[in-house]
Write a protein that holds these residues in place. Structure first.
Motif, PDB file in Angstrom:
ATOM      1  N   ARG A 120       6.306 117.476  -5.498  1.00  0.00           N
ATOM      2  CA  ARG A 120       5.058 117.188  -6.201  1.00  0.00           C
ATOM      3  C   ARG A 120       5.237 116.208  -7.353  1.00  0.00           C
ATOM      4  NH1 ARG A 120       1.381 122.647  -6.942  1.00  0.00           N
ATOM      5  NH2 ARG A 120       1.323 123.296  -4.760  1.00  0.00           N
ATOM      6  N   HIS A 121       6.320 116.360  -8.103  1.00  0.00           N
ATOM      7  CA  HIS A 121       6.432 115.613  -9.357  1.00  0.00           C
ATOM      8  C   HIS A 121       7.755 114.870  -9.525  1.00  0.00           C
ATOM      9  CE1 HIS A 121       2.762 117.544 -10.706  1.00  0.00           C
ATOM     10  NE2 HIS A 121       3.288 118.736 -10.468  1.00  0.00           N
ATOM     11  N   GLY A 122       8.595 114.843  -8.501  1.00  0.00           N
ATOM     12  CA  GLY A 122       9.884 114.172  -8.628  1.00  0.00           C
ATOM     13  C   GLY A 122       9.746 112.699  -8.975  1.00  0.00           C
ATOM     14  N   LEU A 123       8.918 111.985  -8.238  1.00  0.00           N
ATOM     15  CA  LEU A 123       8.715 110.556  -8.509  1.00  0.00           C
ATOM     16  C   LEU A 123       8.002 110.341  -9.838  1.00  0.00           C
ATOM     17  CD1 LEU A 123       7.744 109.109  -5.001  1.00  0.00           C
ATOM     18  CD2 LEU A 123       9.893 108.851  -6.235  1.00  0.00           C
ATOM     19  N   HIS A 124       7.123 111.277 -10.192  1.00  0.00           N
ATOM     20  CA  HIS A 124       6.437 111.166 -11.487  1.00  0.00           C
ATOM     21  C   HIS A 124       7.451 111.249 -12.630  1.00  0.00           C
ATOM     22  CE1 HIS A 124       2.602 112.939  -9.440  1.00  0.00           C
ATOM     23  NE2 HIS A 124       2.878 111.723  -9.046  1.00  0.00           N
ATOM     24  N   LEU A 125       8.376 112.209 -12.538  1.00  0.00           N
ATOM     25  CA  LEU A 125       9.382 112.363 -13.582  1.00  0.00           C
ATOM     26  C   LEU A 125      10.309 111.148 -13.630  1.00  0.00           C
ATOM     27  CD1 LEU A 125      10.544 114.158 -15.801  1.00  0.00           C
ATOM     28  CD2 LEU A 125      11.984 115.260 -14.078  1.00  0.00           C
ATOM     29  N   LEU A 126      10.669 110.625 -12.472  1.00  0.00           N
ATOM     30  CA  LEU A 126      11.469 109.398 -12.437  1.00  0.00           C
ATOM     31  C   LEU A 126      10.710 108.254 -13.100  1.00  0.00           C
ATOM     32  CD1 LEU A 126      13.895 107.721 -11.509  1.00  0.00           C
ATOM     33  CD2 LEU A 126      12.741 107.426  -9.298  1.00  0.00           C
ATOM     34  N   GLY A 127       9.409 108.190 -12.845  1.00  0.00           N
ATOM     35  CA  GLY A 127       8.605 107.135 -13.447  1.00  0.00           C
ATOM     36  C   GLY A 127       8.518 107.248 -14.961  1.00  0.00           C
ATOM     37  N   ALA A 257       2.657 114.083 -21.140  1.00  0.00           N
ATOM     38  CA  ALA A 257       1.975 115.267 -21.662  1.00  0.00           C
ATOM     39  C   ALA A 257       0.767 115.642 -20.823  1.00  0.00           C
ATOM     40  CB  ALA A 257       1.543 115.017 -23.102  1.00  0.00           C
ATOM     41  N   GLU A 258       0.462 114.852 -19.778  1.00  0.00           N
ATOM     42  CA  GLU A 258      -0.763 115.075 -19.021  1.00  0.00           C
ATOM     43  C   GLU A 258      -0.542 115.389 -17.539  1.00  0.00           C
ATOM     44  OE1 GLU A 258      -3.908 112.226 -21.423  1.00  0.00           O
ATOM     45  OE2 GLU A 258      -2.783 111.356 -19.740  1.00  0.00           O
ATOM     46  N   ILE A 259       0.595 115.024 -16.984  1.00  0.00           N
ATOM     47  CA  ILE A 259       0.715 115.048 -15.524  1.00  0.00           C
ATOM     48  C   ILE A 259       1.577 116.177 -14.975  1.00  0.00           C
ATOM     49  CG2 ILE A 259       0.351 112.556 -15.426  1.00  0.00           C
ATOM     50  CD1 ILE A 259       3.322 112.188 -14.907  1.00  0.00           C
ATOM     51  N   PHE A 260       2.193 116.984 -15.829  1.00  0.00           N
ATOM     52  CA  PHE A 260       3.074 118.049 -15.356  1.00  0.00           C
ATOM     53  C   PHE A 260       2.445 119.425 -15.578  1.00  0.00           C
ATOM     54  CE2 PHE A 260       5.987 114.548 -16.534  1.00  0.00           C
ATOM     55  CZ  PHE A 260       6.546 114.311 -15.280  1.00  0.00           C
ATOM     56  N   PRO A 261       2.853 120.455 -14.801  1.00  0.00           N
ATOM     57  CA  PRO A 261       2.314 121.805 -14.989  1.00  0.00           C
ATOM     58  C   PRO A 261       2.576 122.323 -16.395  1.00  0.00           C
ATOM     59  CG  PRO A 261       3.570 121.648 -12.939  1.00  0.00           C
ATOM     60  CD  PRO A 261       3.822 120.380 -13.685  1.00  0.00           C
ATOM     61  N   ALA A 262       1.699 123.208 -16.874  1.00  0.00           N
ATOM     62  CA  ALA A 262       1.787 123.699 -18.260  1.00  0.00           C
ATOM     63  C   ALA A 262       3.137 124.320 -18.561  1.00  0.00           C
ATOM     64  CB  ALA A 262       0.672 124.714 -18.517  1.00  0.00           C
ATOM     65  N   ARG A 263       3.682 125.109 -17.634  1.00  0.00           N
ATOM     66  CA  ARG A 263       4.940 125.807 -17.910  1.00  0.00           C
ATOM     67  C   ARG A 263       6.134 124.846 -17.942  1.00  0.00           C
ATOM     68  NH1 ARG A 263       3.399 126.422 -12.815  1.00  0.00           N
ATOM     69  NH2 ARG A 263       4.864 125.978 -11.118  1.00  0.00           N
ATOM     70  N   LEU A 264       5.973 123.632 -17.401  1.00  0.00           N
ATOM     71  CA  LEU A 264       7.067 122.646 -17.370  1.00  0.00           C
ATOM     72  C   LEU A 264       6.741 121.393 -18.189  1.00  0.00           C
ATOM     73  CD1 LEU A 264       7.884 122.826 -13.552  1.00  0.00           C
ATOM     74  CD2 LEU A 264       9.126 123.939 -15.415  1.00  0.00           C
ATOM     75  N   LEU A 322      11.587  95.153 -15.201  1.00  0.00           N
ATOM     76  CA  LEU A 322      11.889  96.408 -14.500  1.00  0.00           C
ATOM     77  C   LEU A 322      10.887  97.492 -14.881  1.00  0.00           C
ATOM     78  CD1 LEU A 322      15.791  96.490 -14.769  1.00  0.00           C
ATOM     79  CD2 LEU A 322      14.420  95.967 -12.737  1.00  0.00           C
ATOM     80  N   GLY A 323      10.434  97.450 -16.136  1.00  0.00           N
ATOM     81  CA  GLY A 323       9.418  98.400 -16.572  1.00  0.00           C
ATOM     82  C   GLY A 323       8.130  98.253 -15.775  1.00  0.00           C
ATOM     83  N   ILE A 324       7.779  97.011 -15.402  1.00  0.00           N
ATOM     84  CA  ILE A 324       6.599  96.784 -14.556  1.00  0.00           C
ATOM     85  C   ILE A 324       6.759  97.507 -13.220  1.00  0.00           C
ATOM     86  CG2 ILE A 324       5.277  95.037 -13.296  1.00  0.00           C
ATOM     87  CD1 ILE A 324       5.970  93.043 -15.469  1.00  0.00           C
ATOM     88  N   LEU A 325       7.931  97.363 -12.618  1.00  0.00           N
ATOM     89  CA  LEU A 325       8.176  97.944 -11.298  1.00  0.00           C
ATOM     90  C   LEU A 325       8.120  99.470 -11.345  1.00  0.00           C
ATOM     91  CD1 LEU A 325      11.085  95.642 -10.034  1.00  0.00           C
ATOM     92  CD2 LEU A 325       8.623  95.352  -9.731  1.00  0.00           C
ATOM     93  N   PHE A 326       8.779 100.074 -12.329  1.00  0.00           N
ATOM     94  CA  PHE A 326       8.821 101.537 -12.397  1.00  0.00           C
ATOM     95  C   PHE A 326       7.489 102.139 -12.835  1.00  0.00           C
ATOM     96  CE2 PHE A 326      13.417 100.835 -12.316  1.00  0.00           C
ATOM     97  CZ  PHE A 326      13.825 101.875 -11.489  1.00  0.00           C
ATOM     98  N   THR A 327       6.623 101.337 -13.430  1.00  0.00           N
ATOM     99  CA  THR A 327       5.298 101.840 -13.802  1.00  0.00           C
ATOM    100  C   THR A 327       4.511 102.284 -12.580  1.00  0.00           C
ATOM    101  OG1 THR A 327       5.173 100.511 -15.825  1.00  0.00           O
ATOM    102  CG2 THR A 327       3.082 101.190 -14.857  1.00  0.00           C
ATOM    103  N   PHE A 328       4.790 101.710 -11.412  1.00  0.00           N
ATOM    104  CA  PHE A 328       4.069 102.071 -10.195  1.00  0.00           C
ATOM    105  C   PHE A 328       4.397 103.483  -9.721  1.00  0.00           C
ATOM    106  CE2 PHE A 328       3.725  97.448 -10.072  1.00  0.00           C
ATOM    107  CZ  PHE A 328       2.393  97.289  -9.710  1.00  0.00           C
ATOM    108  N   LEU A 329       5.417 104.124 -10.323  1.00  0.00           N
ATOM    109  CA  LEU A 329       5.720 105.517 -10.003  1.00  0.00           C
ATOM    110  C   LEU A 329       4.906 106.489 -10.848  1.00  0.00           C
ATOM    111  CD1 LEU A 329       9.631 105.368  -9.761  1.00  0.00           C
ATOM    112  CD2 LEU A 329       7.975 105.251  -7.893  1.00  0.00           C
ATOM    113  N   VAL A 330       4.222 105.973 -11.860  1.00  0.00           N
ATOM    114  CA  VAL A 330       3.487 106.831 -12.794  1.00  0.00           C
ATOM    115  C   VAL A 330       2.016 106.894 -12.374  1.00  0.00           C
ATOM    116  CG1 VAL A 330       2.849 107.196 -15.201  1.00  0.00           C
ATOM    117  CG2 VAL A 330       5.056 106.152 -14.637  1.00  0.00           C
ATOM    118  N   PRO A 331       1.465 108.093 -12.143  1.00  0.00           N
ATOM    119  CA  PRO A 331       0.071 108.202 -11.699  1.00  0.00           C
ATOM    120  C   PRO A 331      -0.907 107.969 -12.840  1.00  0.00           C
ATOM    121  CG  PRO A 331       0.983 110.379 -12.037  1.00  0.00           C
ATOM    122  CD  PRO A 331       2.117 109.409 -12.269  1.00  0.00           C
TER     123      PRO A 331
END
Length: 368
Positions: A120-127, A257-264, A322-331
């Motif tokens: 669910r959130h692996g790529l988000h955390l990488l981003g 602070a917005e995209i991960f579950p409350a407990r994590l 590189l920051g431009i490229l990795f931004t595409f992993l962030v929802p």
């Protein structure tokens, strides 16, 4: 508020150094190396540094007065009564906890190192970690070594022509001007637009323009070192700060602070922030060595030859790209609830079917 902190820090440094410069005049370093640093100069940096404890203490006091978030209290601490009381206090409305509406779904309490989290959130955390890491390499390099860049283009006089306190004043004045004209406005552009154009667009735009301006400074670097062109250099350099703050230097700490579950959420935000601090260390020490002149006779005392300011700026441009490229992993989280972004209300089976509710033959919704 970080922008105001940077601005205030520069103003404090200007005021303190100006007061000591007036009270304790000293010759320039090239005239008298030992006498250029008066004994009282030792108090200058101490006073400036200690002043930073005042907002830190204020922050500590007010944080102790602030209640925990209702989502954490209800979902993680499992104290709905306290959550309702905290919300009543903050929102200034009467709320009553309804314990029966809180459904514990233990089978959905996946952990940080689980396959479910990675899915669910692996790529988000990488981003979030990669973009914060890359941003801080560039941002801290720019902030900590403004004096080296401004000295290289002649906007600040050579250090040997000033005494120690005078150098502090000149550097802090230049940094305060940059903060006033670019850093603070950049933050407030973000405040105004973040809920209008979204986090993703702001971060992507910020990294893009940081890349453009960094390459525009680095590639024709010799042109900017000419005395008649140095104001143009300063203006373009200020734009890199503007788009850092109207860009990833704001969004990289908002989005986790917005995209991960409350407990994590705090854990993932902390991992992202720690990644940023690792980038800051690389930016600080890396640029310090990298920006040294390629001619070993012109390096700062105690440092080996580096790749020079021009090549260092090119490296920072690549980092921003590189920051431009990795931004595409962030929802994009704009306009979505925290539950929707973190998918906390979902309970997916192996086929991805939403099992939180089922539809009966009468088309009624029945909670499971």
């Amino acid at each position: 508020m970080q922008g105001f902190g940077i601005l205030t820090g520069g103003m404090v440094a200007c005021i303190v150094s100006a007061a000591f410069k007036s009270k304790y005049p000293a010759p320039a370093y090239e005239d008298n190396p030992l006498g250029s640093t008066v004994p009282q100069a030792d108090y200058v940096w101490r006073i400036i540094l200690m002043f930073g404890s005042i907002p830190a203490l204020m922050t500590y006091y007010w944080r102790m007065k602030m209640p925990e978030t209702a989502r954490y209290t209800a979902l993680v601490a499992k104290n709905t009564k306290q959550a309702a009381a905290d919300m009543s206090k903050v929102l200034q409305v009467e709320l009553e906890a309804e314990q029966e509406k809180v459904v514990e779904k233990q089978h959905n309490q996946f952990g940080l190192f689980s396959k479910q989290f990675v899915k669910r959130h692996g790529l988000h955390l990488l981003g979030t970690t990669s973009t914060w890491f890359l941003l801080d390499i560039a941002f801290y390099s720019q902030n900590l070594f403004q004096k080296d860049i401004f000295s290289a283009i002649g906007w600040i006089p050579p250090a040997k022509t000033m005494n120690a306190i005078q150098e502090v004043f000149k550097i802090s004045r230049a940094q305060t001007l940059i903060a006033l004209c670019s850093t603070v406005p950049g933050y407030w552009f973000t405040v105004f637009f973040i809920d209008r154009i979204g986090r993703f667009a702001i971060q992507l735009m910020g990294f893009f323009f940081m890349t453009v301006f960094m390459f525009a400074l680095a590639i024709p670097y010799h042109h900017w070192t000419q005395r008649e062109n140095r104001i143009g250099f300063v203006v373009m350099y200020a734009f890199t700060f503007f788009f850092a703050n109207f860009g990833p230097n704001a969004t990289t700490f908002v989005v986790p602070a917005e995209i991960f579950p409350a407990r994590l959420r705090s854990t993932c935000h902390g991992i992202s922030a720690a990644s940023g601090k690792a980038g800051a260390i690389i930016g600080a020490f890396g640029f310090l060595y990298a920006a040294q002149n390629q001619d070993k006779t012109k390096t700062d005392k105690g440092y080996p030859p580096g790749i020079g300011v021009k090549n260092s700026l090119i490296v920072l441009g690549v980092v921003n790209f590189l920051g431009i490229l990795f931004t595409f992993l962030v929802p994009e989280s704009n306009g979505k609830s925290l539950e929707e972004m973190s998918r906390e209300n979902e309970d997916e089976d192996e086929e991805g079917i939403d099992m939180e509710t089922v539809r009966t033959s009468e088309n009624r919704t029945v909670p499971v």
